[in-house]
Design an enzyme around this catalytic site. Structure first.
Site, PDB file in Angstrom:
ATOM      1  N   HIS A   1       4.978 -54.113 -23.204  1.00  0.00           N
ATOM      2  CA  HIS A   1       5.967 -53.000 -23.921  1.00  0.00           C
ATOM      3  C   HIS A   1       6.994 -52.819 -22.692  1.00  0.00           C
ATOM      4  O   HIS A   1       6.635 -52.601 -21.385  1.00  0.00           O
ATOM      5  CB  HIS A   1       5.188 -51.618 -24.367  1.00  0.00           C
TER       6      HIS A   1
ATOM      7  N   ASP B   1       1.713 -52.898 -31.924  1.00  0.00           N
ATOM      8  CA  ASP B   1       2.142 -54.092 -32.834  1.00  0.00           C
ATOM      9  C   ASP B   1       1.083 -55.122 -33.246  1.00  0.00           C
ATOM     10  O   ASP B   1       1.041 -55.549 -34.206  1.00  0.00           O
ATOM     11  CB  ASP B   1       3.716 -54.636 -32.681  1.00  0.00           C
TER      12      ASP B   1
END
Length: 428
Positions: free
Chosen positions: A305, A363
């Site tokens: 991320h 995700d």
């Protein structure tokens, strides 16, 4: 609390101020840098620039911390619900029982959209992407509800905020129904926020629809996890649009458009497509080797991320939620989940992933969960936008009410042609 710091620019010594937040990194105030030196700072992507002061969300990417108004995300997701989180983000404190009842009532009574919106939807092609429909329909709310577009009126700002939180699920459900050719389903006031949305998406007029409480709770938790995420691209877009004085519906529509980008809101869809491409556990070593090959364009989606350099705190909650949904639906041997679990095991034990801090993010799991619930991949980003609406509104509201806010005006480093004279056509 602040203290001066010195900066030497072209033999000129400047006294700048350091500002301190409640927690997190301090900032150097360079607001007067250009006036004093004739120079700007250069920061592509604004990754080292604080564009505003905010009391809403705090992220510590190194430690894997996400706080809404000071409350850890795992506590809110485990013990609260989405509308309670909406109240917290908007007003700064968790609601009392009376405040919670009143807030839920106001949101529930705003869920219907103007009937003429039905005809508005009919102007789209039947195969229009739900996000293109959402960009248009959210922006169109200003045409249907122009009695709440005066940003200088505190009451109108509140009404607009209520309307968007309440009507976004209705519009998202309408976008989904339109894409599959089914009739729109009106909201039902005796259902909670998330159950109402599920019913609007999956009910049909010819039979009764009963909301599964496990799925409703799981989706509600997904909404909480996505409600806000500090000054990300779409939130910054909303603030930038709002700084010009644009009406709130237009600002949120701008946020929806930004979120549509695959590098932002489309990441869960990309992660699911990657799992489908891998297909089975026995193919994982091949794809891991490809991911480690610098000359191979293949990348493992759903890992790492931009902000979190540790395990994404939202991913831990999503992992548990994914298992709850699959167990409830009786999906015990899902090949996608098998691939996901093995990839997670490798990512948490392989030195390559550990050194690069490529931990599974939210995700990675959310795509599997939404697919199991029955949502097509084209709806994933629309669901993300639904959840993020309250964060956008809270950030927009905070910016509007900040007496020091100015219209956004990033600077540039110009590298084009210097000044030159126009040459007539016949002389070129």
């Amino acid at each position: 609390m602040s203290k001066p710091v010195s900066l030497n620019v072209a033999d000129q010594k400047l006294d700048l101020t350091v500002k301190y937040g409640t927690i997190g990194p301090s900032v150097v105030d360079i607001a007067k840098l250009y006036a004093q030196t004739g120079m700007f700072t250069y920061d592509p992507g604004f990754t080292s620039t604080a564009s505003c002061e905010s009391k809403i969300t705090y992220i510590d990417g190194d430690e894997g911390v996400l706080l809404y108004r000071g409350y850890p995300i795992d506590q809110l997701a485990e013990h609260g619900d989405f509308l309670e989180t909406c109240y917290l983000l908007l007003y700064g404190e968790l609601p009392t029982p009376a405040q919670r009842t009143d807030f839920n009532y106001r949101v529930t009574r705003h869920t219907m959209v103007h009937e003429q919106m039905m005809r508005f939807f009919q102007g789209f092609r039947r195969d229009a992407h739900p996000m293109s429909v959402m960009v248009a329909s959210v922006g169109a709310l200003s045409a249907f509800y122009h009695d709440s577009t005066d940003i200088a009126d505190e009451n109108q700002r509140m009404i607009a905020s209520m309307r968007m939180i309440a009507k976004f699920p209705t519009l998202a459900a309408m976008a989904y129904k339109y894409s599959i050719g089914q009739p729109f389903v009106y909201p039902q006031n005796d259902l909670d926020y998330t159950s109402n949305f599920l019913r609007m998406c999956f009910a049909v007029p010819c039979e009764e629809y009963k909301v599964n409480p496990v799925l409703s709770r799981a989706l509600d938790r997904i909404f909480i996890l996505h409600a806000d995420h500090e000054q990300n691209a779409s939130t910054s877009t909303v603030r930038l649009a709002g700084s010009s004085g644009a009406n709130p519906f237009a600002c949120i529509a701008a946020g929806v458009a930004c979120l549509w980008g695959p590098a932002h809101g489309g990441a869960n869809e990309a992660a699911l497509k990657m799992l489908q491409e891998i297909g089975t556990v026995d193919k994982i070593p091949h794809y891991i080797a490809r991911a480690k090959d610098k000359n191979d364009p293949f990348r493992l989606m759903g890992f790492g991320h931009r902000v979190y350099k540790n395990y994404d705190p939202r991913a831990k909650i999503m992992q548990k939620t994914t298992h709850e949904v699959l167990n409830e639906l009786g999906i015990k041997d899902d090949p996608l989940l098998d691939v996901a679990m093995e990839l997670e095991r490798i990512a948490l034990s392989d030195s390559y992933f550990i050194e690069k801090k490529l931990y599974p993010n939210i995700d990675f799991y959310s795509g599997i969960t939404l697919k199991a619930m029955g949502f097509p991949t084209s709806m994933f980003t629309a669901l993300f936008a639904l959840a993020r609406t309250v964060g956008w509104i809270a950030q927009w509201k905070e910016m509007i009410e900040d007496p020091g806010q100015k219209i956004g005006r990033p600077r540039q480093l110009y590298t084009g042609a210097p000044q030159r004279d126009y040459i007539p056509t016949h002389m070129r």
